[in-house]
Scaffold this active site. Structure first.
Site, PDB file in Angstrom:
ATOM      1  N   GLU A 325     -59.701 -47.186 -86.899  1.00 37.84           N
ATOM      2  CA  GLU A 325     -60.974 -47.336 -86.004  1.00 37.84           C
ATOM      3  C   GLU A 325     -62.294 -46.851 -86.732  1.00 37.84           C
ATOM      4  O   GLU A 325     -63.263 -47.491 -86.446  1.00 37.84           O
ATOM      5  CB  GLU A 325     -60.665 -47.292 -84.815  1.00 37.84           C
ATOM      6  CG  GLU A 325     -59.510 -47.917 -83.880  1.00 37.84           C
ATOM      7  CD  GLU A 325     -58.759 -47.067 -83.120  1.00 37.84           C
ATOM      8  OE1 GLU A 325     -57.553 -47.663 -82.709  1.00 37.84           O
ATOM      9  OE2 GLU A 325     -59.043 -45.909 -82.678  1.00 37.84           O
ATOM     10  N   ASP A 479     -53.955 -41.766 -76.942  1.00 35.22           N
ATOM     11  CA  ASP A 479     -54.380 -41.455 -75.424  1.00 35.22           C
ATOM     12  C   ASP A 479     -54.159 -40.011 -74.996  1.00 35.22           C
ATOM     13  O   ASP A 479     -54.889 -39.422 -74.306  1.00 35.22           O
ATOM     14  CB  ASP A 479     -53.857 -42.508 -74.613  1.00 35.22           C
ATOM     15  CG  ASP A 479     -53.954 -44.052 -75.033  1.00 35.22           C
ATOM     16  OD1 ASP A 479     -55.283 -44.457 -74.973  1.00 35.22           O
ATOM     17  OD2 ASP A 479     -53.061 -44.886 -74.827  1.00 35.22           O
TER      18      ASP A 479
END
Length: 497
Positions: A325, A479
């Site tokens: 990312e 996460d």
């Protein structure tokens, strides 16, 4: 026998010679050199502690919660049920043959699925794609649910972050997202779900996992990872966003965590262009004194990523992301090292540092006169983590980056704590602060495993990860890392957002 004795004598002379110039050197050498026949005391046994043992012990000694902790955190807006299954096993059950890999921005058939899976499996890389054919997806989902060993878990970045935060008993968590009956049943009791977020049907995501070294046809995975796909319209349209923002007034959170922007990409440009503007408008309504963390995920559309950078990043306080990312951010915005097509092995710390600084300079508040809110980036990759923060806004970041690394080491192995026998150190122990001059040569001290450097008014905290040798589950690891990092982070009140 005499050869062994000669080698031992030679080594002893060498250590003695270096010791004369550097009294600290033997301990350093003994960390790397094994002398099994010459240990005569408990002290010399302790000197043989592995780097993994030293780092893990240092984490336990140094990680501490901040003085001021969050008590109420609101999380939204993507939530689903994850069906986790062997990728190779499921594709074989679907009667597709192995072949060559090819990435697809949107999946339209099981052939597209096979090619995209092989493409990322061969790179050991995580990815997430939208499956456009609803009927075909439902057939594949049924096959996945019936596959031997398939498991159902809480899914969606927001729900996973909420679950992790809810492990802290003094922390109340609000979760907004499309929550169906199965997901609601699996959520922690400490999580509050507004009635408007409940729906009759669950959204299912399929997670195709593969192990390090696993082979299918001519493709072999260099490391364990997963490929995620779904036909998820509720999350894809971020349909819970307005409900989420509206619920904040009553809940009164001290921190807002937002995720799910990546789900809109698969809906097409016409939808995401308008919806992104609506999302920016909705998030802008959140009180300015409440920090917002944005969790990113895998995307392929450079225009979409660029729109997120230009319109969304300046209005959030913190972002979490991985190496793919981060590089895609730079490629989309023509930033540092954008000419790279992919990382080769472990991402170079110097290049990562360059891109992180660029993001904070271009879209954050590294310039005090900037109106942007972004002051913190939590970067995670398999071998190490970096927290980059603009000076004056965040505290306890050394503990936060170590806590994120510790949870990566334990959770990947399916454990509550780090088991030294099941992990290994893969991080570089020496690196540079930048890929270009001026740059500083840096190193990792295992007894204090956070390396700190500054570039302008941005401070970088680096810590190695003890990588699980045989990971049991990789889904949701990012996460958990971001959630843990946030729990251990402290917002400095003298600098309102």
């Amino acid at each position: 026998m005499w050869r062994k004795a000669s080698v031992a004598a030679l080594l002893a002379l060498a250590v003695g010679y270096f010791y004369h110039g550097s009294p600290d050197l033997p301990a350093q050498i003994l960390q790397y050199v094994s002398l099994p026949n010459f240990q005569t005391s408990s002290e010399s046994l302790n000197s043989q502690d592995s780097l993994e043992q030293v780092i893990s012990a240092a984490w336990e000694a140094l990680i501490s919660l901040p003085t001021r902790q969050w008590s109420r955190v609101a999380v939204g807006v993507n939530a689903c049920v994850d069906v986790v299954v062997s990728g190779v096993g499921l594709l074989q059950a679907l009667a597709v043959d192995p072949g060559t890999g090819l990435d697809h921005e949107v999946l339209r058939s099981k052939e597209d699925l096979k090619e995209a899976f092989i493409h990322f499996m061969g790179r050991g890389a995580a990815a997430e794609r939208f499956f456009s054919d609803k009927e075909a997806f439902q057939r594949i989902a049924r096959a996945a649910a019936e596959y031997p060993g398939a498991k159902l878990y809480v899914g969606g970045n927001a729900a996973l972050i909420g679950q992790k935060l809810a492990t802290y008993p003094d922390l109340m968590v609000l979760l907004c997202g499309p929550v169906g009956p199965k997901l609601h049943e699996m959520l922690d009791e400490q999580i509050v779900v507004p009635p408007e977020s409940l729906q009759e049907m669950d959204e299912f995501h399929l997670i195709l996992e593969y192990k390090a070294g696993e082979q299918w046809g001519s493709t072999q995975a260099p490391q364990a990872n997963r490929f995620i796909f779904s036909h998820d319209v509720s999350n894809g349209e971020m349909s819970s966003l307005e409900t989420f923002v509206a619920s904040l007034e009553e809940f009164q959170p001290e921190l807002v965590v937002l995720s799910g922007l990546h789900m809109m990409e698969g809906q097409g440009r016409v939808l995401w262009e308008d919806r992104l503007k609506e999302a920016v408008s909705a998030i802008s309504d959140i009180r300015k004194d409440i920090p917002i963390h944005l969790e990113l995920a895998s995307m392929t559309d450079k225009d979409y990523m660029n729109s997120i950078m230009q319109e969304f990043m300046p209005i959030v306080s913190s972002i979490g992301l991985n190496e793919q990312e981060l590089l895609f951010l730079s490629q989309a915005g023509e930033g540092p090292h954008a000419e790279m097509t992919a990382w080769k092995g472990i991402p170079d710390v110097d290049r990562v540092s360059d891109i992180l600084l660029w993001v904070l300079e271009q879209h954050g508040r590294s310039d005090p006169s900037s109106e942007a809110d972004l002051t913190r980036i939590h970067f995670h990759t398999l071998a190490y983590h970096i927290l980059a923060t603009v000076d004056g806004y965040w505290g306890n970041q050394a503990a936060a980056v170590m806590a994120g690394a510790r949870v990566a080491s334990s959770q990947a192995c399916g454990l509550q704590t780090v088991d030294i026998s099941k992990v290994e150190l893969k991080a570089p122990l020496e690196f540079y602060s930048s890929h270009t001059e001026p740059r500083e040569q840096l190193s990792v001290n295992p007894t204090e495993p956070v390396t700190v450097w500054r570039r302008g008014n941005v401070t970088f905290h680096f810590t190695p990860v003890l990588v699980c040798k045989r990971p049991l589950r990789t889904v949701g690891l990012g996460d958990a890392i971001s959630a843990e990092g946030l729990v251990y982070s402290e917002l400095k009140t003298q600098q309102p957002f």
